[in-house]
Design an enzyme around this catalytic site. Sequence first.
Site, PDB file in Angstrom:
ATOM      1  N   GLY A   8       0.835  -1.205   0.000  1.00 36.78           N
ATOM      2  CA  GLY A   8       0.000   0.000   0.000  1.00 36.78           C
ATOM      3  C   GLY A   8       0.867   1.252   0.000  1.00 36.78           C
ATOM      4  O   GLY A   8       0.528   2.264   0.622  1.00 36.78           O
ATOM      5  N   GLY A  11      -0.518   4.903  -0.951  1.00 38.95           N
ATOM      6  CA  GLY A  11      -1.625   5.508  -0.203  1.00 38.95           C
ATOM      7  C   GLY A  11      -1.175   6.682   0.652  1.00 38.95           C
ATOM      8  O   GLY A  11      -0.029   7.130   0.559  1.00 38.95           O
ATOM      9  N   GLN A  12      -2.100   7.164   1.507  1.00 39.09           N
ATOM     10  CA  GLN A  12      -1.811   8.375   2.298  1.00 39.09           C
ATOM     11  C   GLN A  12      -0.593   8.190   3.199  1.00 39.09           C
ATOM     12  O   GLN A  12       0.271   9.067   3.261  1.00 39.09           O
ATOM     13  CB  GLN A  12      -3.035   8.754   3.155  1.00 39.09           C
ATOM     14  CG  GLN A  12      -2.848  10.087   3.880  1.00 39.09           C
ATOM     15  CD  GLN A  12      -3.832  10.303   5.022  1.00 39.09           C
ATOM     16  OE1 GLN A  12      -4.540   9.381   5.442  1.00 39.09           O
ATOM     17  NE2 GLN A  12      -3.886  11.526   5.524  1.00 39.09           N
ATOM     18  N   ILE A  35      -0.696  -1.684  -6.074  1.00 36.13           N
ATOM     19  CA  ILE A  35      -1.631  -2.476  -6.873  1.00 36.13           C
ATOM     20  C   ILE A  35      -1.796  -1.816  -8.240  1.00 36.13           C
ATOM     21  O   ILE A  35      -1.551  -0.604  -8.386  1.00 36.13           O
ATOM     22  CB  ILE A  35      -3.019  -2.624  -6.198  1.00 36.13           C
ATOM     23  CG1 ILE A  35      -3.576  -1.258  -5.763  1.00 36.13           C
ATOM     24  CG2 ILE A  35      -2.971  -3.600  -5.040  1.00 36.13           C
ATOM     25  CD1 ILE A  35      -5.030  -1.289  -5.375  1.00 36.13           C
ATOM     26  N   ILE A  55      -2.357  -7.360  -1.885  1.00 40.02           N
ATOM     27  CA  ILE A  55      -2.331  -8.100  -0.615  1.00 40.02           C
ATOM     28  C   ILE A  55      -3.245  -9.319  -0.634  1.00 40.02           C
ATOM     29  O   ILE A  55      -3.082 -10.239   0.172  1.00 40.02           O
ATOM     30  CB  ILE A  55      -2.654  -7.157   0.568  1.00 40.02           C
ATOM     31  CG1 ILE A  55      -2.212  -7.768   1.889  1.00 40.02           C
ATOM     32  CG2 ILE A  55      -4.149  -6.809   0.594  1.00 40.02           C
ATOM     33  CD1 ILE A  55      -2.100  -6.808   3.026  1.00 40.02           C
ATOM     34  N   TYR A 143     -14.936  -1.703   9.039  1.00 42.49           N
ATOM     35  CA  TYR A 143     -13.552  -1.254   9.199  1.00 42.49           C
ATOM     36  C   TYR A 143     -13.044  -1.612  10.602  1.00 42.49           C
ATOM     37  O   TYR A 143     -11.968  -2.193  10.771  1.00 42.49           O
ATOM     38  CB  TYR A 143     -13.496   0.258   8.967  1.00 42.49           C
ATOM     39  CG  TYR A 143     -12.152   0.905   9.168  1.00 42.49           C
ATOM     40  CD1 TYR A 143     -11.116   0.708   8.268  1.00 42.49           C
ATOM     41  CD2 TYR A 143     -11.920   1.752  10.255  1.00 42.49           C
ATOM     42  CE1 TYR A 143      -9.886   1.322   8.445  1.00 42.49           C
ATOM     43  CE2 TYR A 143     -10.698   2.374  10.436  1.00 42.49           C
ATOM     44  CZ  TYR A 143      -9.680   2.161   9.529  1.00 42.49           C
ATOM     45  OH  TYR A 143      -8.470   2.766   9.707  1.00 42.49           O
ATOM     46  N   LYS A 147     -10.203  -4.247  12.009  1.00 39.70           N
ATOM     47  CA  LYS A 147      -9.066  -3.775  12.813  1.00 39.70           C
ATOM     48  C   LYS A 147      -8.931  -4.578  14.113  1.00 39.70           C
ATOM     49  O   LYS A 147      -7.825  -4.937  14.520  1.00 39.70           O
ATOM     50  CB  LYS A 147      -9.199  -2.280  13.109  1.00 39.70           C
ATOM     51  CG  LYS A 147      -8.939  -1.391  11.880  1.00 39.70           C
ATOM     52  CD  LYS A 147      -7.563  -1.612  11.297  1.00 39.70           C
ATOM     53  CE  LYS A 147      -7.251  -0.761  10.095  1.00 39.70           C
ATOM     54  NZ  LYS A 147      -6.028  -1.201   9.398  1.00 39.70           N
TER      55      LYS A 147
HETATM   56  N1  SER Z   1      -8.888   7.681   9.441  1.00 41.33           N
HETATM   57  C1  SER Z   1      -9.660   6.467   9.591  1.00 41.33           C
HETATM   58  C2  SER Z   1     -11.031   6.644   9.087  1.00 41.33           C
HETATM   59  O1  SER Z   1     -11.561   7.709   9.241  1.00 41.33           O
HETATM   60  C3  SER Z   1      -9.715   6.056  11.022  1.00 41.33           C
HETATM   61  O2  SER Z   1      -8.586   5.354  11.351  1.00 41.33           O
HETATM   62  O3  SER Z   1     -11.587   5.725   8.596  1.00 41.33           O
END
Ligand code: SER
Length: 325
Positions: A8, A11-12, A35, A55, A143, A147
């Site tokens: 990744g 990404g940011q 990717i 991944i 999400y 996690k």
């Molecule tokens: N920055 C993430 C989100 O807002 C949180 O970890 O999904």
Amino acid sequence: MKNVLIIGATGQIGTELTMKLRGMYPNGDIVAGYIKGAEPKGVLAESGPSAEVDITNPNQIADAVEKYKVDTIYNLAALLSAVAESRPQLAWKIGVGGLYNTLEVAREKNCAVFTPSSIGSFGPETPHDMTPQDTIQRPQTIYGVTKVTGEMLSDYYARRFGVDTRSVRFPGLISYVAPPGGGTTDYAVDIYYSAIKGETFKCPLHAGTFMDMMYMPDALRAAVEIMEADPSRLVHRNSFNIASMSFDPEIIYNKIKEYVPDFKMEYVPDPLRQAIADSWPNSLDDTCAREEWDWKPEYDLDKMTRDMLSHLRVKLGVAEAEMAL
Ligand code: SER
């Protein structure tokens, strides 16, 4: 750390972490894993090796690890919280399936693994103020579910197979190099772009919505310091609360206004993001990170705001005279 694979890397976080690691370890291979459709460009492409590493494809992870004799993997692949709600199956496939693939390669090839967790790993039943390190989590977003699963699976691989897994729970991350991809905390990045562009910022969260946030340089330092920490001091592994600042939209808006006096903001609520934000902590207690590996942030809201505005002014080509900096 010597040879590192960043999954990744465009990404940011990955864009900046890859460059930081290349600066810190000039004698190693710091491999930018990407990717298809998100290939590295510019200095990221030119300053070191890169490899296509999806991944969800364990062979691609294993091939890159073998080719570059990788000893540490930064697994930064994820769909962020808001976008994950529109594609929960894919969020699981990347967040949990992808982590499993990574941990299996790490087990076989003896790599350390960093996989960030998040303030999103907490839920409505979590104590919201100064959230403790060890507490009830039970997130309600996919999400967050990925996690928490990631934290537990990473600890399992450490205990059961001796894989050196470590991580931190990132707050919302604010940066100016690469944009975040569909999170609940993205507003705290977008607001700076609006301020520089002279736009009225449409805030998706209502006043009084507090969340932990962090400036990218502190986040990158945390990601490196936890992997370099003395293992004999670590009581925890996956995942450490880290914190530097907590604010709501009014506080960040008023801070930016100190430097951009004409800046305007209006509230245009986004019910999905509001519900997610309401289920997350207002602020985290990061005592364990401070005690076990000397974590300490360097940026507060004012220092971050001055730095963000001056970098965005250059990036977006806005003359200094137009800004009250
Ligand atoms: N920055 C993430 C989100 O807002 C949180 O970890 O999904």
